[in-house]
Scaffold this motif. Structure first.
Motif, PDB file in Angstrom:
ATOM      1  N   TYR A  48       0.826  -1.225   0.000  1.00  0.00           N
ATOM      2  CA  TYR A  48       0.000   0.000   0.000  1.00  0.00           C
ATOM      3  C   TYR A  48       0.849   1.258   0.000  1.00  0.00           C
ATOM      4  O   TYR A  48       0.527   2.225  -0.655  1.00  0.00           O
ATOM      5  N   ASP A  52       6.102   2.842   5.065  1.00  0.00           N
ATOM      6  CA  ASP A  52       5.398   2.409   6.279  1.00  0.00           C
ATOM      7  C   ASP A  52       6.382   1.498   6.987  1.00  0.00           C
ATOM      8  O   ASP A  52       6.867   0.522   6.399  1.00  0.00           O
ATOM      9  N   PHE A  54       6.408  -0.795   9.454  1.00  0.00           N
ATOM     10  CA  PHE A  54       6.150  -2.233   9.557  1.00  0.00           C
ATOM     11  C   PHE A  54       6.173  -2.905   8.176  1.00  0.00           C
ATOM     12  O   PHE A  54       6.777  -3.972   7.993  1.00  0.00           O
ATOM     13  N   ASN A 127      -1.992  -8.456   4.838  1.00  0.00           N
ATOM     14  CA  ASN A 127      -1.951  -7.336   5.797  1.00  0.00           C
ATOM     15  C   ASN A 127      -3.267  -6.563   5.995  1.00  0.00           C
ATOM     16  O   ASN A 127      -3.598  -6.211   7.106  1.00  0.00           O
ATOM     17  N   LYS A 128      -4.003  -6.269   4.938  1.00  0.00           N
ATOM     18  CA  LYS A 128      -5.302  -5.609   5.120  1.00  0.00           C
ATOM     19  C   LYS A 128      -6.387  -6.594   4.712  1.00  0.00           C
ATOM     20  O   LYS A 128      -6.558  -6.887   3.532  1.00  0.00           O
ATOM     21  N   HIS A 189      -9.378   0.492   8.854  1.00  0.00           N
ATOM     22  CA  HIS A 189      -8.423  -0.620   8.730  1.00  0.00           C
ATOM     23  C   HIS A 189      -8.796  -1.641   9.805  1.00  0.00           C
ATOM     24  O   HIS A 189      -8.889  -1.285  10.987  1.00  0.00           O
ATOM     25  N   ASP A 191      -7.209  -3.803  11.470  1.00  0.00           N
ATOM     26  CA  ASP A 191      -6.296  -3.831  12.620  1.00  0.00           C
ATOM     27  C   ASP A 191      -6.544  -2.637  13.544  1.00  0.00           C
ATOM     28  O   ASP A 191      -6.550  -2.776  14.764  1.00  0.00           O
ATOM     29  N   ARG A 195      -7.894  -3.273  17.253  1.00  0.00           N
ATOM     30  CA  ARG A 195      -6.964  -2.973  18.358  1.00  0.00           C
ATOM     31  C   ARG A 195      -7.577  -1.951  19.304  1.00  0.00           C
ATOM     32  O   ARG A 195      -7.476  -2.070  20.525  1.00  0.00           O
ATOM     33  N   TRP A 220      -1.063   5.547  11.574  1.00  0.00           N
ATOM     34  CA  TRP A 220       0.085   4.637  11.758  1.00  0.00           C
ATOM     35  C   TRP A 220       1.427   5.395  11.771  1.00  0.00           C
ATOM     36  O   TRP A 220       2.490   4.772  11.781  1.00  0.00           O
ATOM     37  N   ASN A 247       0.034   1.131  16.932  1.00  0.00           N
ATOM     38  CA  ASN A 247       1.275   0.519  16.418  1.00  0.00           C
ATOM     39  C   ASN A 247       2.488   1.207  17.040  1.00  0.00           C
ATOM     40  O   ASN A 247       2.363   2.249  17.706  1.00  0.00           O
ATOM     41  N   ASP A 276       3.591  -4.253  17.048  1.00  0.00           N
ATOM     42  CA  ASP A 276       4.498  -4.577  15.926  1.00  0.00           C
ATOM     43  C   ASP A 276       5.812  -5.193  16.424  1.00  0.00           C
ATOM     44  O   ASP A 276       6.285  -6.145  15.855  1.00  0.00           O
ATOM     45  N   ASN A 296       3.987  -8.307  15.915  1.00  0.00           N
ATOM     46  CA  ASN A 296       3.252  -8.526  14.673  1.00  0.00           C
ATOM     47  C   ASN A 296       4.328  -9.082  13.741  1.00  0.00           C
ATOM     48  O   ASN A 296       5.248  -8.366  13.349  1.00  0.00           O
TER      49      ASN A 296
HETATM   50  C1  GAL Z   1      -0.569  -3.136  10.652  1.00  0.00           C
HETATM   51  C2  GAL Z   1       0.686  -2.658  11.367  1.00  0.00           C
HETATM   52  C3  GAL Z   1       0.831  -1.171  11.191  1.00  0.00           C
HETATM   53  C4  GAL Z   1       0.769  -0.802   9.717  1.00  0.00           C
HETATM   54  C5  GAL Z   1      -0.446  -1.406   9.052  1.00  0.00           C
HETATM   55  C6  GAL Z   1      -0.453  -1.148   7.563  1.00  0.00           C
HETATM   56  O1  GAL Z   1      -0.689  -4.525  10.768  1.00  0.00           O
HETATM   57  O2  GAL Z   1       0.604  -2.968  12.727  1.00  0.00           O
HETATM   58  O3  GAL Z   1       2.064  -0.726  11.755  1.00  0.00           O
HETATM   59  O4  GAL Z   1       1.920  -1.259   9.083  1.00  0.00           O
HETATM   60  O5  GAL Z   1      -0.509  -2.795   9.291  1.00  0.00           O
HETATM   61  O6  GAL Z   1      -1.542  -1.736   6.929  1.00  0.00           O
END
Ligand code: GAL
Ligand code: CA
Length: 352
Positions: A48, A52, A54, A127-128, A189, A191, A195, A220, A247, A276, A296
């Motif tokens: 994406y 970023d 992570f 991831n998403k 998102h 996550d 969270r 993030w 995060n 993370d 993570n």
């Molecule tokens: C999450 C992660 C974030 C960011 C996000 C991007 O899983 O904890 O730090 O990277 O994904 O989609």
């Protein structure tokens, strides 16, 4: 001899990724022309945004796993869903045998599936997490990620444990409640939503009362988190008793702000938690500037994504020869792990 050639080729790929990431052309970065290399099948992938923290570790694991197995065509979608859709069109046109897609907007999953389906190309989202219905609607669609709620539960448990052990000092106003501020990831998102909900719910389930002073998204991002935290410190000052971040990037941003305000020197302290377990956060835990985080597992998520995409590109069962399992939603879910000073090595091992 053969190995050497492979290495030179992957260096070429790496440098073109760097070039592509550097110049923000209208189509975004594409790592390579997509021609079949040494007979390796092509896997088309998008992240994406490369910028970023992570995801940069997930990306590295993907590149490492792909070496010598597939020709990985990796694109930086620069946080632009329209751009990502164009990149996917191009990847398909270039002959990608499978797709590994980190969506910009989770809601765009159906559009991606529609494109892949017409060409019978398997799609591994990572991831998403897309909606269940999208994965159900295409037998060649899968997901690699985590159980989002698990990170919230683990973070909540960590907060509750640390609070119980330190409330004499941390409950500054002595009302028995945690006055917290929460830095949220990208709204919508999975996550970020999970969270936020499960961390707070879990603290309450442990019998600890909470009071939310402020909650806002910092997307993030560390810099955005510093800005938010600066504003919260000037508004709420010493009444803040806990900083909960979705995060580590945002936790680090908050710590930068707290340091400016004199925290972490003398006996001025603020408990901060993240998710993370990126190396910079582990350093903060070691320096007692972070209470803990939740691993993570970037390495295993990147690895699983490419292993499934490789099998798919070769027309095999996606799990063949791997250690992974699919749940009833056709998802591989890598577990989260609580990280504190006591088991910090677990975090270090996962990111080395
Ligand atoms: C999450 C992660 C974030 C960011 C996000 C991007 O899983 O904890 O730090 O990277 O994904 O989609
Ligand atoms: Ca209190």
């Amino acid at each position: 001899m053969k190995k050497k050639k492979g290495m030179i080729l992957s260096l070429t790929v790496a440098s073109s990724i760097l070039l592509a990431a550097g110049c923000s052309s209208s189509t975004g970065g594409s790592s390579d022309a997509g021609k079949e290399k040494e007979g390796l099948p092509a896997v088309g992938a998008t992240i994406y945004k490369f910028d970023d923290n992570f995801m940069s570790y997930v990306r590295r694991a993907m590149e490492d796993t792909a070496k010598g197995k597939v020709n990985l065509m990796l694109n930086d979608s620069q946080n632009d869903q329209a751009k990502q859709i164009e990149q996917i069109d191009t990847l398909i046109a270039k002959g990608a045998k499978s797709l590994a897609i980190n969506l910009v907007d989770p809601k765009a999953a159906q559009t991606v599936v529609d494109k892949a389906k017409t060409k019978n190309i398997p799609v591994i989202f990572f991831n998403k997490e897309p909606d269940e219905s999208v994965l159900k609607g295409y037998d060649k669609a899968y997901y690699v990620g985590t159980t989002s709620s698990e990170s919230g539960v683990i973070q909540g448990e960590l907060i509750a444990k640390a609070w119980e052990a330190n409330k004499d000092k941390w409950d500054k106003n002595g009302d028995g409640k945690i006055q917290y501020v929460l830095l949220k990831g990208e709204p919508g998102h999975p996550d970020a939503e999970a969270r936020t909900k499960f961390a707070v719910d879990t603290i309450k389930e442990k019998g600890i009362q909470v009071e939310e002073l402020a909650l806002d998204t910092a997307m993030w991002d560390a810099t955005k988190a510093t800005e938010k935290m600066d504003a919260w410190i000037s508004k709420y000052n010493d009444t803040i008793e806990f900083v909960i971040a979705n995060n580590d990037g945002m936790a680090l941003g908050a710590i930068a702000s707290l340091e400016k305000a004199g925290y972490f020197s003398g006996d001025k302290f603020m408990p901060v938690v993240g998710v993370d377990a990126i190396p910079e956060a582990l350093e903060m835990i070691e320096k007692d500037k972070m209470v803990g985080t939740v691993l993570n597992d970037a390495k295993n998520q990147g690895k699983a994504t490419i292993e499934l995409a490789t099998n798919a590109a070769n027309g095999k069962d996606v799990l063949e020869g791997t250690e992974w399992k699919l749940d009833d939603k056709k998802a591989v879910r890598v577990p989260y792990v609580e990280i504190t000073k006591e088991n910090i090595q677990v975090g270090k091992d996962a990111y080395k």
